[in-house]
Design an enzyme around this catalytic site. Structure first.
Site, PDB file in Angstrom:
ATOM      1  N   CYS A 187      -4.255   0.720  -2.354  1.00 13.00           N
ATOM      2  CA  CYS A 187      -4.060  -0.534  -1.612  1.00 13.00           C
ATOM      3  C   CYS A 187      -2.991  -1.409  -2.276  1.00 13.00           C
ATOM      4  CB  CYS A 187      -5.351  -1.335  -1.572  1.00 13.00           C
ATOM      5  SG  CYS A 187      -6.675  -0.610  -0.619  1.00 13.00           S
ATOM      6  N   GLU A 224      -3.081  -4.619  -2.955  1.00 12.19           N
ATOM      7  CA  GLU A 224      -3.599  -5.561  -3.951  1.00 12.19           C
ATOM      8  C   GLU A 224      -3.713  -4.907  -5.320  1.00 12.19           C
ATOM      9  OE1 GLU A 224      -4.731  -4.904  -0.962  1.00 12.19           O
ATOM     10  OE2 GLU A 224      -5.608  -6.663   0.004  1.00 12.19           O
ATOM     11  N   CYS A 269     -10.050  -5.265   0.325  1.00 14.50           N
ATOM     12  CA  CYS A 269     -11.213  -4.385   0.462  1.00 14.50           C
ATOM     13  C   CYS A 269     -12.107  -4.516  -0.775  1.00 14.50           C
ATOM     14  CB  CYS A 269     -10.765  -2.942   0.660  1.00 14.50           C
ATOM     15  SG  CYS A 269     -10.214  -2.139  -0.861  1.00 14.50           S
ATOM     16  N   ASN A 275       0.834  -1.206   0.000  1.00 13.79           N
ATOM     17  CA  ASN A 275       0.000   0.000   0.000  1.00 13.79           C
ATOM     18  C   ASN A 275       0.867   1.254   0.000  1.00 13.79           C
ATOM     19  OD1 ASN A 275       0.482  -1.014   2.670  1.00 13.79           O
ATOM     20  ND2 ASN A 275      -1.085   0.319   3.508  1.00 13.79           N
ATOM     21  N   CYS A 324     -10.612  -3.359  -4.100  1.00 16.25           N
ATOM     22  CA  CYS A 324      -9.602  -4.298  -4.618  1.00 16.25           C
ATOM     23  C   CYS A 324     -10.274  -5.543  -5.176  1.00 16.25           C
ATOM     24  CB  CYS A 324      -8.604  -4.666  -3.526  1.00 16.25           C
ATOM     25  SG  CYS A 324      -7.479  -3.309  -3.145  1.00 16.25           S
TER      26      CYS A 324
HETATM   27  N1  THU Z   1      -5.276  -1.461   2.546  1.00 18.50           N
HETATM   28  C1  THU Z   1      -4.734  -2.309   1.625  1.00 18.50           C
HETATM   29  O1  THU Z   1      -3.596  -2.117   1.177  1.00 18.50           O
HETATM   30  N2  THU Z   1      -5.488  -3.335   1.207  1.00 18.50           N
HETATM   31  C2  THU Z   1      -6.758  -3.607   1.629  1.00 18.50           C
HETATM   32  O2  THU Z   1      -7.424  -4.450   1.066  1.00 18.50           O
HETATM   33  C3  THU Z   1      -7.300  -2.861   2.769  1.00 18.50           C
HETATM   34  C4  THU Z   1      -6.593  -1.609   3.112  1.00 18.50           C
HETATM   35  C5  THU Z   1      -4.491  -0.315   2.973  1.00 18.50           C
HETATM   36  C6  THU Z   1      -5.027   0.995   2.481  1.00 18.50           C
HETATM   37  C7  THU Z   1      -4.486   1.943   3.514  1.00 18.50           C
HETATM   38  O3  THU Z   1      -3.161   2.322   3.131  1.00 18.50           O
HETATM   39  C8  THU Z   1      -4.411   1.108   4.778  1.00 18.50           C
HETATM   40  O4  THU Z   1      -4.468  -0.241   4.376  1.00 18.50           O
HETATM   41  C9  THU Z   1      -5.539   1.391   5.778  1.00 18.50           C
HETATM   42  O5  THU Z   1      -6.765   1.277   5.181  1.00 18.50           O
END
Ligand code: THU
Length: 160
Positions: free
Chosen positions: A73, A75, A112, A62, A115
Site C-alpha cells: 500500500c 501508506e 487499511c 501503492n 497500514c
Molecule cells: N491500497 C493502498 O495503497 N492503501 C490502502 O490503505 C488501501 C489499499 C492499495 C493496495 C492495492 O494496490 C489497491 O489499493 C487495492 O486494494
C-alpha cells in the site's frame, strides 16, 4: 461485567480548499504520488505524503505485483521510506488521496488495517501523534489528530 467506551474524533472538511495551506500542499504531494501509482491489477491508485519535523516531505504510492500479496500500500511505502531515509525524524502529518480508474472516488479513503498498524509503530516510537488527512480524488477530507483514533486497542511492542 462492565463496558469500556472508546471514542474517536474525526474532523470533516468539505473539500481540500478548506484545509490549512500547508496541508493543502501536502495533499497535493499525495495526489502527485497517486498519479504515479503502479496499480495495473486493481486500478485503484493511492498516494500518501508525510511531513517531517525537519520540513522535508516524503511520499509513496501503492506498488502492486502479479503475485498480489507481494504488493504494498501507498501508506506503508511512504512510512517505510521515511523510516529508512530519515530514522529518528518525527512524522508530523500524513495526507492520503485515492482514486480508481474504474469509477470516481468521492468519499474519504482511510488507510487499511495493516497500514494503520504500520503507522502506529512510528507514532508510538516517536511519542508524538501523527495527524492523518485522507480523501478520495475530490470531496470531503477526513482528519484524525492521531493514528490512535483509527486503531483502538493497538497492539504494540510493550506487549511483547
Ligand atoms: N491500497 C493502498 O495503497 N492503501 C490502502 O490503505 C488501501 C489499499 C492499495 C493496495 C492495492 O494496490 C489497491 O489499493 C487495492 O486494494
Amino acid at each position: 461485567m462492565k463496558e469500556i467506551q472508546i471514542n474517536s474524533t474525526i474532523q470533516v472538511y468539505d473539500s481540500v480548499q478548506e484545509l490549512p495551506k500547508n496541508v493543502q500542499e501536502l495533499m497535493e504531494k499525495a495526489v502527485e504520488a497517486r498519479k504515479k501509482a503502479y496499480a495495473p491489477y486493481s486500478k485503484f491508485q493511492v498516494g500518501a505524503a508525510l511531513m517531517l519535523a525537519n520540513g522535508e516531505a516524503v511520499s509513496g504510492n501503492n506498488q502492486e505485483n502479479a503475485a498480489y500479496p507481494s504488493g504494498l500500500c501507498a501508506e506503508r511505502v511512504a512510512v517505510f521510506y521515511a523510516g529508512a531515509h530519515y530514522p529518528g525524524e518525527t512524522v508530523e502529518m500524513m495526507a492520503i488521496s485515492a482514486t480508481s480508474l474504474d469509477k470516481p472516488v468521492t468519499t474519504p479513503v482511510p488507510p487499511c488495517g495493516a497500514c494503520r498498524q504500520a503507522i502506529a509503530e512510528y507514532e508510538i516510537k516517536q511519542e508524538k501523534p501523527i495527524a492523518l488527512y485522507f480523501m478520495g480524488e475530490k470531496g470531503a477530507v477526513y482528519k484524525t489528530n492521531s493514528l490512535k483514533d483509527l486503531l483502538p486497542l493497538i497492539f504494540d511492542g510493550s506487549m511483547l
